[in-house]
Design an enzyme around this catalytic site. Structure first.
Site, PDB file in Angstrom:
ATOM      1  N   HIS A  48       0.805  -1.229   0.000  1.00 37.46           N
ATOM      2  CA  HIS A  48       0.000   0.000   0.000  1.00 37.46           C
ATOM      3  C   HIS A  48       0.839   1.281   0.000  1.00 37.46           C
ATOM      4  CE1 HIS A  48      -4.182  -1.488   0.403  1.00 37.46           C
ATOM      5  NE2 HIS A  48      -3.582  -2.577   0.852  1.00 37.46           N
ATOM      6  N   HIS A  53      -6.551  -2.306  -5.377  1.00 42.43           N
ATOM      7  CA  HIS A  53      -6.219  -0.880  -5.266  1.00 42.43           C
ATOM      8  C   HIS A  53      -5.459  -0.389  -6.489  1.00 42.43           C
ATOM      9  CE1 HIS A  53      -7.164   0.499  -1.044  1.00 42.43           C
ATOM     10  NE2 HIS A  53      -7.512  -0.765  -1.025  1.00 42.43           N
TER      11      HIS A  53
END
Lengths: 538, 538
Positions: free
Chosen positions: B19, B126
């Site tokens: 992330h 994502h």
């Protein structure tokens, strides 16, 4: 001046203002910039140049789309990597030349990268560093090892331009670069002697001094450009970026005794005569202190043809009192466009990669009691033959033009200083401004929403550079809107020409600190009419 | 099972859900993801692994910031380039394995790049491909030659997973990858037998079959996850991404007789118990068909401590009828937090790069007639000692929780189908919806403006994938808002827990074609209460 290429001769491919990603969403013109960038790199490879020198605005957007960054990386990796050895060395301290880089050395000397054509570039006003991280799009490329971003000055008080010193055989080049800086600021700094070009210690005079800069060259207002005589006269050649008209043949400034080459853009970004000049890049040969600039015509640039008609000059053809005069005018314009299309077809260079549909612009001066016809309907006819059907025709009145002056709205009237202690909400100021400005400036409202947000963002951050970001954001947003998003509602109000020359949005932010340390803000839009800082450079 | 490393042993560093860029604007936590990414790469280098295998969500944002892309490129170039030779070969057709890449071969075999540690990664939910160009952030890295993006299926009708075949000495690995796909869709495709894992023709059984996937593993609704038994039983090891809880020790699925390793994220993105489990990455040894997964504790991850208090369980301490009970509760919570801070301090690993301030979460069940105290004032006290002062305390009522069910709003009521011929403006539909929904859904309004724009954008484009882009954009925008921009106004309405579990924004767009070819749109927001597809994975 003889210039036989030999082991002492630098061969440098010179280009600028490639504007990757310009109009990338346009179904017709979307790929133009990428195609021409590949052509440029291919010329570099075929001519076995020692390096490529770019004068800024490689990217059109400060934050280029993923597609644009991806295509750019692809092209650089394809054309600039390989086994051909690089034949010049660098004598200067690279840690100084590339001090702001995470890899402060030239890419071809990185033992993990096999670079055949190093690219050196300064940043332009479109792709300059912004944000808290003070990075620019070029830094992505340099971090990936595919480009050498130089000429970046990090101080606002003082600019010391320290050259990259290159040697090939017996030829030595001192390469100076200065990335784009707002013209007014740089002008002031020159005047205040805050700009210094450092020179190599030993035998100064043995160097060929090459300077690449990205600023306004033509005068847009008193201090809104960089006069050539500001530049040191020890320079031998200036490569001038930012101006889109191709004037690549070195032009001698008699006063300073240096030459200036203005390569111009490799893509048409405004429908002005300057952009209609055939696009070239340069193959610069430097041997000892001698140089030769060879012009290379770009074969993949979409052809652009612009012509003017003055209706009043044809009393035989057009009589304003004739009820059918408008049809006559329209028919006449259509003939003109047909002729321009023929010329365009003839002038195509037969390069399979050159786009077929030309860009056509016919400027019609309808002064003398004539009426414009519906541009919209006219456009329909050329939907499939012209790259810019929506703005082929541009109506204007010369008299009108003459009257136009640089006028700014008076903000004191619009935004009154708040009483001590009271805190004005930025949004209110903006609203207040827009309400007052609305009558005068049809377009201002179009950016209001974006406005609110942008300012909010600034307020959140309370960083100095947030202001710059914000202004850039607003300008880009407005220009984008005008270029891409324009609706029929505003269609006749705007056209390519006015966009560049008449509408010039600036965000002015005045802020002062309260006793309690809180910031109070004045915000106002300045809509300048007449010449704008952006004239001719999109 | 013995596994002495030798010339037949693959050493693979396994990690997922890094992330990069998560909370990058947070002054305290902004750098966490970059620091830990560097630690992970450093482990790979120290352990001289053959390659790195990532399970998706390397980037937190689909369009990562310039800073994030820049830092990522920097790290990969620093750690993964160098002279150490790569000691395995690829037997499969790389043009197939990397068919969508501009450079369809593994980076370490590119003669222009000196790669010491190849990185193989699938994309997550994502950082998955979006837009007309169907590119994802990973493609920037692979185009730069610093990462090998694999496991991408471009068809929606049929997925054929063709493995990358690797050989080191006598060990052969068939590496299968499948980038993130919406769970419901993939579930359906598995059920309809539209997913096929191709196998090497000769001696099938001599391969160690390694599969990396990025989907919901735990059940969120009937078809909103991928049941383990869907996966082929010839697989030896599944590396499961997307789930943030570290369960890296291979767990045997007795039914399928394969092992599953769930490395979990390397950063805390939701304040749930699963994220409090110590973060690890894996050092996977594979020799012949034997494997060993070595756990490597990450030392730079910010410590996170979460505890629950049930006030009703302490009748001796808290009496709801006591007028001063709230102060008593607050004092008690403060003691708790102090203890947690002590534990956090003790558990810090002494790695100079590990951030000092811990993330603290105290969940208080105040069922039984108690009142919550002001979280805001409480937070003030820990501003300088805790990384997440604003959401240390989370009040909830267990009974309440039990009652919550998945409920959707009825759009027919909200948005009525327009009469034939009439064209409804999307904005109106949205407004209309929000006005009706407002009472029920406090938060929906917060995204209204963004909404208007996003939908506008979609309308401009009229592309199918624009819808997906739009939904993603909205979800991200909302989540971002909840995480970063939340104001006191909404402070008590939201907290980290509810954000993940309760607020689940979805954009529904129904569009049908008019006779004249124009599109008419229905737009509506679905605010689901109860479990959301995002539970536990931010």
């Amino acid at each position: 001046m003889s210039c036989l290429d030999d082991e002492d001769t630098f061969k440098i491919l010179v280009a600028t203002d490639i504007h990757l990603g310009y109009m990338e969403k346009d179904p017709v013109r979307g790929n133009d910039t990428f195609v021409t960038f590949n052509e440029i790199l291919d010329h570099a490879r075929k001519n076995e140049v020692d390096f490529i020198l770019l004068g800024g605005d490689l990217f059109h957007d400060n934050k280029p789309s993923r597609k644009t960054v991806h295509s750019c990386l692809e092209s650089l990796r394809k054309y600039c990597m390989g086994d051909r050895p690089v034949q010049f060395e660098i004598l200067s301290d690279q840690a100084v030349n590339f001090h702001y880089s995470k890899f402060p050395w030239v890419n071809y000397q990185d033992e993990n990268l096999n670079i055949s054509i190093p690219v050196f570039s300064i940043h332009g006003n479109h792709d300059d560093p912004t944000g808290a991280d003070a990075l620019c799009a070029l830094d992505i490329l340099s971090c990936a090892g595919l480009l050498n971003h130089f000429g970046r000055s990090t101080s606002v008080e003082k600019i010391d331009i320290s050259p990259i010193l290159l040697r090939k055989g017996r030829t030595k080049i001192a390469l100076y670069g200065l990335g784009a800086i707002p013209d007014e600021r740089l002008y002031r700094m020159f005047v205040n002697k805050q700009v210094t070009m450092l020179r190599p210690k030993e035998d100064e005079d043995s160097w060929f001094n090459l300077f690449v800069i990205h600023q306004n060259r033509s005068k847009h207002g008193a201090t809104n450009y960089i006069p050539e005589q500001f530049l040191d006269d020890f320079i031998n050649l200036v490569v001038w970026g930012h101006e889109h008209e191709c004037k690549i043949a070195p032009f001698k400034n008699e006063q300073q005794r240096f030459y200036i080459s203005q390569p111009g853009s490799s893509v048409v970004t405004s429908l002005s005569p300057g952009e209609a000049v055939k696009k070239h890049i340069g193959l610069l040969h430097v041997k000892g202190k001698k140089m030769k600039m060879e012009k290379i015509a770009l074969e993949t640039v979409r052809t652009f043809h612009i012509e003017d008609i003055v209706l009043a000059d044809h009393p035989d053809l057009f009589n304003p009192d004739n009820p059918n005069v408008t049809q006559a005018i329209q028919a006449f314009c259509m003939e003109k466009v047909e002729l321009m299309l023929d010329t365009a077809e003839r002038e195509r260079l037969g390069n399979p990669r050159q786009p077929e549909k030309p860009i056509i612009r016919l400027r019609v001066d309808y002064a003398g009691g004539f009426e414009p016809f519906s541009v919209h309907r006219f456009s329909q006819k050329y939907m499939h033959r012209v790259a810019n059907p929506k703005d082929i025709i541009h109506f204007f009145r010369r008299r009108e033009q003459k009257e136009k002056k640089e006028i700014d709205l008076n903000f004191e009237k619009l935004v009154s200083r708040p009483a001590e202690g009271t805190t004005l909400r930025v949004e209110d100021l903006v609203k207040q401004y827009f309400q007052t400005a609305e009558k005068k400036v049809q377009l201002s409202l179009l950016t209001e929403r974006g406005m609110g947000e942008a300012v909010q963002e600034f307020v959140d951050k309370e960083e100095k550079d947030a202001i710059e970001e914000l202004v850039k954001f607003q300008l880009e947003k407005t220009q984008k809107f005008l270029k891409e998003r324009r609706t029929d509602a505003v269609e006749e109000k705007i056209d390519e020409e006015k966009k560049i020359c008449l509408i010039h949005v600036e965000l002015h932010i005045y802020y002062y600190c309260e006793k309690d340390g809180r910031y109070n803000l004045f915000v106002a839009f300045c809509i300048g009419l007449g010449k704008s800082t952006r004239t001719g450079q999109a």
